[in-house]
Design a protein around this motif. Sequence first.
Motif, PDB file in Angstrom:
ATOM      1  N   SER A 135       0.853  -1.196   0.000  1.00 46.94           N
ATOM      2  CA  SER A 135       0.000   0.000   0.000  1.00 46.94           C
ATOM      3  C   SER A 135       0.882   1.238   0.000  1.00 46.94           C
ATOM      4  O   SER A 135       1.804   1.353   0.812  1.00 46.94           O
ATOM      5  N   VAL A 136       0.598   2.147  -0.911  1.00 44.53           N
ATOM      6  CA  VAL A 136       1.292   3.433  -0.976  1.00 44.53           C
ATOM      7  C   VAL A 136       0.331   4.476  -0.425  1.00 44.53           C
ATOM      8  O   VAL A 136      -0.769   4.659  -0.956  1.00 44.53           O
ATOM      9  N   THR A 137       0.728   5.135   0.652  1.00 41.68           N
ATOM     10  CA  THR A 137      -0.241   5.948   1.367  1.00 41.68           C
ATOM     11  C   THR A 137       0.369   7.215   1.928  1.00 41.68           C
ATOM     12  O   THR A 137       1.578   7.320   2.117  1.00 41.68           O
ATOM     13  N   ASN A 138      -0.485   8.191   2.178  1.00 42.58           N
ATOM     14  CA  ASN A 138      -0.145   9.404   2.900  1.00 42.58           C
ATOM     15  C   ASN A 138      -1.435  10.135   3.203  1.00 42.58           C
ATOM     16  O   ASN A 138      -2.392  10.071   2.436  1.00 42.58           O
ATOM     17  N   PHE A 139      -1.465  10.821   4.320  1.00 42.38           N
ATOM     18  CA  PHE A 139      -2.635  11.567   4.749  1.00 42.38           C
ATOM     19  C   PHE A 139      -2.823  12.827   3.912  1.00 42.38           C
ATOM     20  O   PHE A 139      -3.930  13.329   3.771  1.00 42.38           O
ATOM     21  N   LYS A 140      -1.741  13.337   3.341  1.00 42.59           N
ATOM     22  CA  LYS A 140      -1.752  14.638   2.666  1.00 42.59           C
ATOM     23  C   LYS A 140      -1.618  14.441   1.155  1.00 42.59           C
ATOM     24  O   LYS A 140      -0.764  13.686   0.697  1.00 42.59           O
ATOM     25  N   GLY A 141      -2.439  15.129   0.381  1.00 43.14           N
ATOM     26  CA  GLY A 141      -2.323  15.074  -1.066  1.00 43.14           C
ATOM     27  C   GLY A 141      -1.076  15.803  -1.543  1.00 43.14           C
ATOM     28  O   GLY A 141      -0.485  16.602  -0.809  1.00 43.14           O
ATOM     29  N   GLY A 142      -0.664  15.515  -2.772  1.00 44.37           N
ATOM     30  CA  GLY A 142       0.483  16.205  -3.339  1.00 44.37           C
ATOM     31  C   GLY A 142       1.828  15.654  -2.924  1.00 44.37           C
ATOM     32  O   GLY A 142       2.855  16.290  -3.156  1.00 44.37           O
ATOM     33  N   SER A 143       1.841  14.471  -2.335  1.00 47.74           N
ATOM     34  CA  SER A 143       3.100  13.889  -1.881  1.00 47.74           C
ATOM     35  C   SER A 143       3.715  12.942  -2.914  1.00 47.74           C
ATOM     36  O   SER A 143       4.713  12.290  -2.634  1.00 47.74           O
ATOM     37  N   GLY A 144       3.099  12.856  -4.097  1.00 53.91           N
ATOM     38  CA  GLY A 144       3.627  11.972  -5.128  1.00 53.91           C
ATOM     39  C   GLY A 144       3.177  10.534  -4.977  1.00 53.91           C
ATOM     40  O   GLY A 144       3.771   9.621  -5.544  1.00 53.91           O
ATOM     41  N   LYS A 145       2.093  10.325  -4.262  1.00 57.18           N
ATOM     42  CA  LYS A 145       1.612   8.971  -3.971  1.00 57.18           C
ATOM     43  C   LYS A 145       1.212   8.209  -5.240  1.00 57.18           C
ATOM     44  O   LYS A 145       1.637   7.069  -5.444  1.00 57.18           O
ATOM     45  N   ILE A 270      -1.268  -0.952  -4.191  1.00 53.28           N
ATOM     46  CA  ILE A 270      -2.511  -0.227  -3.922  1.00 53.28           C
ATOM     47  C   ILE A 270      -2.220   1.260  -3.759  1.00 53.28           C
ATOM     48  O   ILE A 270      -1.419   1.649  -2.902  1.00 53.28           O
ATOM     49  N   ASP A 271      -2.860   2.076  -4.578  1.00 56.00           N
ATOM     50  CA  ASP A 271      -2.787   3.528  -4.437  1.00 56.00           C
ATOM     51  C   ASP A 271      -3.937   3.953  -3.525  1.00 56.00           C
ATOM     52  O   ASP A 271      -5.094   3.980  -3.937  1.00 56.00           O
ATOM     53  N   CYS A 285      -4.910  -3.238   6.318  1.00 53.37           N
ATOM     54  CA  CYS A 285      -5.103  -4.558   6.914  1.00 53.37           C
ATOM     55  C   CYS A 285      -4.854  -5.685   5.909  1.00 53.37           C
ATOM     56  O   CYS A 285      -4.532  -6.808   6.293  1.00 53.37           O
ATOM     57  N   ALA A 286      -5.014  -5.382   4.628  1.00 58.04           N
ATOM     58  CA  ALA A 286      -4.742  -6.373   3.584  1.00 58.04           C
ATOM     59  C   ALA A 286      -3.286  -6.389   3.174  1.00 58.04           C
ATOM     60  O   ALA A 286      -2.845  -7.293   2.461  1.00 58.04           O
ATOM     61  N   SER A 287      -2.524  -5.392   3.613  1.00 57.66           N
ATOM     62  CA  SER A 287      -1.160  -5.201   3.119  1.00 57.66           C
ATOM     63  C   SER A 287      -0.152  -6.089   3.839  1.00 57.66           C
ATOM     64  O   SER A 287      -0.276  -6.366   5.031  1.00 57.66           O
ATOM     65  N   ILE A 291       4.395   1.646   1.984  1.00 59.07           N
ATOM     66  CA  ILE A 291       5.280   2.750   1.618  1.00 59.07           C
ATOM     67  C   ILE A 291       4.544   4.051   1.936  1.00 59.07           C
ATOM     68  O   ILE A 291       3.437   4.282   1.426  1.00 59.07           O
ATOM     69  N   VAL A 292       5.125   4.893   2.786  1.00 60.71           N
ATOM     70  CA  VAL A 292       4.551   6.199   3.110  1.00 60.71           C
ATOM     71  C   VAL A 292       5.365   7.259   2.382  1.00 60.71           C
ATOM     72  O   VAL A 292       6.568   7.392   2.607  1.00 60.71           O
ATOM     73  N   THR A 293       4.719   7.977   1.473  1.00 62.20           N
ATOM     74  CA  THR A 293       5.422   9.018   0.730  1.00 62.20           C
ATOM     75  C   THR A 293       5.496  10.292   1.573  1.00 62.20           C
ATOM     76  O   THR A 293       4.535  10.653   2.252  1.00 62.20           O
ATOM     77  N   VAL A 294       6.638  10.962   1.517  1.00 62.10           N
ATOM     78  CA  VAL A 294       6.855  12.165   2.324  1.00 62.10           C
ATOM     79  C   VAL A 294       7.494  13.244   1.456  1.00 62.10           C
ATOM     80  O   VAL A 294       8.572  13.038   0.898  1.00 62.10           O
TER      81      VAL A 294
END
Length: 424
Positions: A135-145, A270-271, A285-287, A291-294
């Motif tokens: 899973s590629v994730t981040n709470f904030k948009g614009g992080s290149g996810k 997963i995006d 939970c499925a992962s 990867i957390v993009t920053v």
Amino acid sequence: MDKVSGAAMGGAHGQSALAADEAIAADAARLSEQLRVMRDRLFPPAAQKTLRTFSSGEAAKLIGVSDGYLRQLSIAGEGPQPETGAGGRRYYSLADINALRHHLAAQARSKGNLAKARSYVKWRDPEREHLQVISVTNFKGGSGKTTTSAHMAQHLALSGYRVLAVDLDPQASLSALFGYQPEIDLSGNDTLYGAIRYDEERRPLSQIIRKTYFDGLDLVPGNLELHEFEHTTPRMLAERQAGGGADDFFFARIQAALASVADDYDVVVIDCPPQLGFLTLSALCASTSVIVTVHPQMLDVASMSQFLYMTADLLSVVREAGGSLNFDFLRYLVTRYEPNDGPQTQIVGFLRSQFGERVLTAPMVKSTAISDAGLTKQTLYEVGRDNFTRSTYDRAMEALTSVNAEVEALVEAAWGRNAAGEAA
């Protein structure tokens, strides 16, 4: 006030007063039509994306042999034959490259060299190696996810893995990169929601998966209907009868859907949407890995701190409810990095001092090459080097290759393979 002037909403069009929803709907329809026209112009005649062919040098590098050896195979008539262009240059499609991989692997197996065969065809052994779900994730948009997800999935497909990309973001940016215009190309029940919904309209995931123009890379597209999971899950939790098993919970649904197609894939990418809702929690939970993009800006790092706190709290509730949460790896990826920017470099150093090896060694640099490719809804892997200033292209490609090779190495380590790709 439910009415606004045409000048305020429509600007130069000078239209009469419209309700806000009508004005926004009109803008959406106008934009959608122009995007369709643009796609028809960029990808004729069927308005579908296709993947470029690869030079013999590129094909040889992807397979792991010399260009001279590929030429020998071509002369001997072994394996798929390349297209011949100007000056006798040879070009291979990705399907040709994968067929050559299988041809060479079969030759290696016939000689008893199983390690060599594995280096050509990297498919996982289902008896010993589990499906890797990243899973590629981040709470904030614009992080290149989304850009990270697309390039990661394509890199793994180019490397010879069987990959499933899942667009879990209702904004469907990943789907757009793969050539889909959700409001035109998708009807109801065509996203992952169709496989995880709670009613009788639930469909097998295998019926939702779509082939892409990348051989070995399939897609579960996204669109606005994914929001339905955020609306129906609270109601189902409220109505859930006491004594139900963990499988009744929302967090088991994506895992179950992916398990139904696990035999067909090696890696799922997963995006995730840029918020911590039921979809993101279910994906986590499925992962098997995350990867957390920053983006290395202080406000983004502060936002990530809140994201991590919220994620930990919510996942602890999931664990207490019976969910299984064991990641093979959790890594932070620095994205849109400008090495010559002093404050960014300081923040990257700060992140490495706090998280150590959990920050990927390779950052993804900010590049006009990736931005320019995005203008035509393409990734850097899809466009040729001759479309850019070579130094700009090479710099971006070097960063991409370093990032994705590092992730690939983590996947193989999770499977227990050594540096040569062999089972330990």
